[in-house]
Structure formats: C-alpha cells, structure tokens
Motif scaffolding. Sequence first.
Motif, PDB file in Angstrom:
ATOM      1  N   ASN A   1       0.822  -1.216   0.000  1.00  0.00           N
ATOM      2  CA  ASN A   1       0.000   0.000   0.000  1.00  0.00           C
ATOM      3  C   ASN A   1       0.855   1.264   0.000  1.00  0.00           C
ATOM      4  O   ASN A   1       0.411   2.321   0.454  1.00  0.00           O
ATOM      5  N   ALA A   2       2.088   1.156  -0.508  1.00  0.00           N
ATOM      6  CA  ALA A   2       3.047   2.259  -0.384  1.00  0.00           C
ATOM      7  C   ALA A   2       3.013   3.246  -1.531  1.00  0.00           C
ATOM      8  O   ALA A   2       3.827   4.170  -1.560  1.00  0.00           O
TER       9      ALA A   2
ATOM     10  N   ARG B   1       7.065  11.711   0.979  1.00  0.00           N
ATOM     11  CA  ARG B   1       8.387  11.876   0.370  1.00  0.00           C
ATOM     12  C   ARG B   1       9.460  11.722   1.456  1.00  0.00           C
ATOM     13  O   ARG B   1       9.282  12.190   2.580  1.00  0.00           O
ATOM     14  N   PHE B   2      10.558  11.057   1.102  1.00  0.00           N
ATOM     15  CA  PHE B   2      11.671  10.864   2.028  1.00  0.00           C
ATOM     16  C   PHE B   2      12.967  11.388   1.421  1.00  0.00           C
ATOM     17  O   PHE B   2      13.234  11.186   0.239  1.00  0.00           O
TER      18      PHE B   2
ATOM     19  N   TRP C   1      15.493  13.265  -2.659  1.00  0.00           N
ATOM     20  CA  TRP C   1      14.083  13.144  -2.311  1.00  0.00           C
ATOM     21  C   TRP C   1      13.455  12.035  -3.162  1.00  0.00           C
ATOM     22  O   TRP C   1      13.580  12.040  -4.382  1.00  0.00           O
ATOM     23  N   LYS C   2      12.786  11.091  -2.504  1.00  0.00           N
ATOM     24  CA  LYS C   2      12.131  10.003  -3.217  1.00  0.00           C
ATOM     25  C   LYS C   2      10.657   9.925  -2.828  1.00  0.00           C
ATOM     26  O   LYS C   2      10.294  10.118  -1.672  1.00  0.00           O
ATOM     27  N   ILE C   3       9.851   9.637  -3.845  1.00  0.00           N
ATOM     28  CA  ILE C   3       8.403   9.517  -3.652  1.00  0.00           C
ATOM     29  C   ILE C   3       8.087   8.095  -3.202  1.00  0.00           C
ATOM     30  O   ILE C   3       8.647   7.124  -3.719  1.00  0.00           O
ATOM     31  N   SER C   4       7.172   7.971  -2.261  1.00  0.00           N
ATOM     32  CA  SER C   4       6.822   6.651  -1.755  1.00  0.00           C
ATOM     33  C   SER C   4       6.218   5.775  -2.847  1.00  0.00           C
ATOM     34  O   SER C   4       5.287   6.172  -3.546  1.00  0.00           O
ATOM     35  N   SER C   5       6.779   4.580  -2.959  1.00  0.00           N
ATOM     36  CA  SER C   5       6.283   3.532  -3.858  1.00  0.00           C
ATOM     37  C   SER C   5       6.747   2.227  -3.234  1.00  0.00           C
ATOM     38  O   SER C   5       7.627   2.223  -2.358  1.00  0.00           O
TER      39      SER C   5
ATOM     40  N   GLU D   1      13.384   0.992   1.210  1.00  0.00           N
ATOM     41  CA  GLU D   1      14.607   1.578   1.747  1.00  0.00           C
ATOM     42  C   GLU D   1      14.330   2.673   2.784  1.00  0.00           C
ATOM     43  O   GLU D   1      15.270   3.192   3.382  1.00  0.00           O
ATOM     44  N   PHE D   2      13.064   3.023   2.987  1.00  0.00           N
ATOM     45  CA  PHE D   2      12.736   4.066   3.956  1.00  0.00           C
ATOM     46  C   PHE D   2      12.872   3.526   5.381  1.00  0.00           C
ATOM     47  O   PHE D   2      12.617   2.342   5.643  1.00  0.00           O
ATOM     48  N   SER D   3      13.226   4.387   6.306  1.00  0.00           N
ATOM     49  CA  SER D   3      13.174   4.038   7.729  1.00  0.00           C
ATOM     50  C   SER D   3      11.782   3.519   8.067  1.00  0.00           C
ATOM     51  O   SER D   3      10.777   4.177   7.807  1.00  0.00           O
ATOM     52  N   ALA D   4      11.708   2.320   8.666  1.00  0.00           N
ATOM     53  CA  ALA D   4      10.408   1.734   8.998  1.00  0.00           C
ATOM     54  C   ALA D   4       9.659   2.593  10.000  1.00  0.00           C
ATOM     55  O   ALA D   4       8.463   2.876   9.824  1.00  0.00           O
ATOM     56  N   VAL D   5      10.333   3.022  11.062  1.00  0.00           N
ATOM     57  CA  VAL D   5       9.676   3.862  12.074  1.00  0.00           C
ATOM     58  C   VAL D   5       9.166   5.148  11.432  1.00  0.00           C
ATOM     59  O   VAL D   5       8.007   5.555  11.642  1.00  0.00           O
TER      60      VAL D   5
END
Length: 468
Positions: free
Chosen positions: A132-133, A139-140, A159-163, A169-173
């Motif tokens: 569901n990402a 954005r991260f 900057w990366k868009i959520s997908s 690769e994003f921090s889970a927390v």
Amino acid sequence: MNKNFFYVLFFLGLMGHSQQLPQFFSDNMVLQQNDTVPIWGLDKPGQKIQITTSWEYKVATKTNEKGEWRVMLPTKEAGGPYNIYIQGSNLDTIHNILLGEVWLAAGQSNMNIPLKGYRNTPIDGALDALSNADHHEIRFFRVNRNPTLRPASDMSGEWKISSPENAMEFSAVAYFFADQLRDKLDVPIGIITSSWGGSKVQAWLGEDSATKFSELIIPKVLGDSGKDKRTTPTSLYNGMISPLQDYAIKGFLWYQGESDRETTNYKELFVELIDSWRLQWHDSKLPFYFVQIAPFSYDALNPVPGGDAARVREAQLQTYLSVSGTGMVVTMDVGDCQDVHPSQKKVVGDRLAYWALADTYQILIPYQSPIFKKAVLQKKTGEVKVYFNYAASGFIRQKNLKGFYLSDDGKKFKTAKARISDDGNVLLSIDGLQPRFLSYGYGDCVETGLKNTYGLPAAPFKASVLVE
C-alpha cells in the motif's frame, strides 16, 4: 552562511559553473506549509538572483562577496505539485514540490532500519505496508553517511516519492509515522532521515555543545574505523545535521540510546542535543519526540532489577519530565530480549504519530504512557498502592501482572505480586517485607505488562515508598 561555502564556490568556479543549491533543495521535495521557509545557495559574487514560485510569489536578492545568497519564501496551505524557478548565472528549476508537514528523524539503527529489515531481522507488517506504499504525498530524503570534524556545507541524498520499490529503503519507524500523519491530516508528509547504527549521542552534538563537557575530546583527525566515525564527538552533527542549517521543519523524531548504556551523564548530553538542535532551527519550542530504548539482554549477568539499559531509560524519562515540548514513546511491550532491533516498528511509528497528532496538531486522542506518580505503604491492608499519571481510566486487568519489585534496602529486590485495584491503581503485596523501595521494569530486559486502557505501556521506574 557556513564558511565552507567559500571553498565550494572556489571549486565550482574552477569548473566554470558557479550556481549551486544544496542537494535537499531538489525535485520532489516537501516544504513546510503555511510558513516562511529559507532557501539558499551559491553563485558568482554580486550576481542577481530571481526566485519565482508557481504558487505566485517572487523575490529577488544578490549574492554577497562570497557568492552566498539566501531568501525567505512564504508558503501557503498544503498542496501541489509546484515548481520553483531560480534565475542566477543560469536557470535552475526545482520540480514537483509539495507543501505539507516536514519532520526530521534521526538516531541510530532502530531509526535507520528500513521497511525491508536487516538480514534475519524482519519488520512486522512490512509486506502490507509495501503493498500500500504508492503514496505520491509521502516523500523521504535519506541523508547519506558523512562523518567529518568540520561543519559541512551540503549533504548527499535524494528526495524520493513513496512507492513499493522506494519504501523498502525508507526508515520503517519514520514511514509508519508518515503514513499515520498523511492519513489523519490529509496533507503531504516529508521526512528527512539522518541516522547511523551504533552511533553515540556525543557524535550528534555540535562543537559548541561538545566543548561544554570536559570528557568529550574532539580529535584533530577523525579515525578510520566505523566506530570512530559514528562515535567521535561532533562527527555526525557536522556532516549529517549542520548542513540542513534551518530547513523549515515541524519537529524532530529521535530513536537512540542503545550505544550509550555506559554513558553516566546521558541525560545531560541528551538535553544539550535537544537544546542545541532547537537553537540551530531558531525555535526553542520545536517538538522533539523520542523513543525510549526497548528491552534487550545486553548482559545476561546483570541483576534484575538493574542494568545499564535501565539507567538509559531512566535518563530518557527524566529528560521527558524536565524538558518542555518533548514526548516519549515507551516500548517495554514491543522489545525482544534476543534482538536489539525489535520487529514491531509500526507500533513505535504509530505511537510517535499519536504524540504529534495530539501534542502538535491538537487532535484530542490519548497518547501518553502511564508515568509513575507515587507509591504508598498502607499498613492496614499490608499492601503498597502505586499511583500513576495518564491512567485516568485505569489499566487493563491481568491475572499475572509482572515487572514490579520491592526492597527494604534498595539493593536486594524481591518480586512483588501485583494486581489492579478497583479504583484503577496498582496494589502490591509486601509478603513480610518492610518495603522502602520499589521498581517496575527496571532492568535490561524485564518482563512487564502494565498498560492503561488505551493499550499504552507504563514507563519503567524506580522510586521510594512512602508510609501512609
């Protein structure tokens, strides 16, 4: 402006291209909504700079003798996408900008661990999150590692868009925090993450802060080992926090402390970090929400209650109680005695989000874990009654409530039988003791179970017992 900008300018001049922006001012970024945000960069000395935004704002300035320029841009309510056009010695365009809520998330490995987890270290709920990402409004910007003993002028990252592909690769927390905020606030969320596993709090202090502590020695040369790079005073602040200067944010998220178990003055260092970071952003009231380190068996020989991790949690609790604008997430119920990277990062991210939603965005939901208030020996009943703040509706009843210990000398503690009283407090049987001291969850990895009726776990503590 950072003096190192001059050297960057000189280098760029040799290359025949003077105009440059810090890497976090780039495509897909999120700017803080309804604010006045700084934008800065480099160009030739005396160069006129014209900035135009697609939300219909224009401003002009001129570079100083070092080629530095800086402007303040007013933003509007959440939305986008927008562009920013920067005309100097050449034209730069920043595309696909969103206006929303921006947070800085920092710390060590439990903040750094991505949704895909580490080897043999999974993240609970990761597959559902990844499926569901696809959220273009999340954005991260992940700051790449850059230890240095001199303040850097820029940092590398994108900057990366959520997908599904990017979110792995994003921090889970930080991802679970962002997802909660996006869902509840219905605005774009930008998260800047700056973390390094095994880092000590002293590495995240600037020079002005580190020199306040006589035991912190800043070397002239940074060691080559990974330990040196992530623990040397100022090394991570200089390369991974300072370059942000005061990029407009709503607040801070912090998850660190495991590497400071033997640090005797963690509270003083942590308070200094909070104060100095707020000073860098010119706002002494910026929210600072942090995670209390989770249970883990660092040393099986440590007595219970006791242990270095317990003292770190105590320092974190004292920080929360003494520094305004801070919030503490308790994790006594989601630790893993065999894994320093517990898998339930969604619980942690959600609890950070509850703090932000209630405390920052003023949405009326319960968000605070029960905090010890007082313990009283009731001689008539032969029980110790324990009172808590943030448990107005009492606690979830349990048949075998664990984690409480009593002592008559403060050295040898005995397990106490505990139950929830009808009036919503905790009662402990003294079993022949003349208890003067009490602890709850005060150990490296102590099994506990006390939660308020909203399922938020009580913070561990040690205290004296009063006599009725």
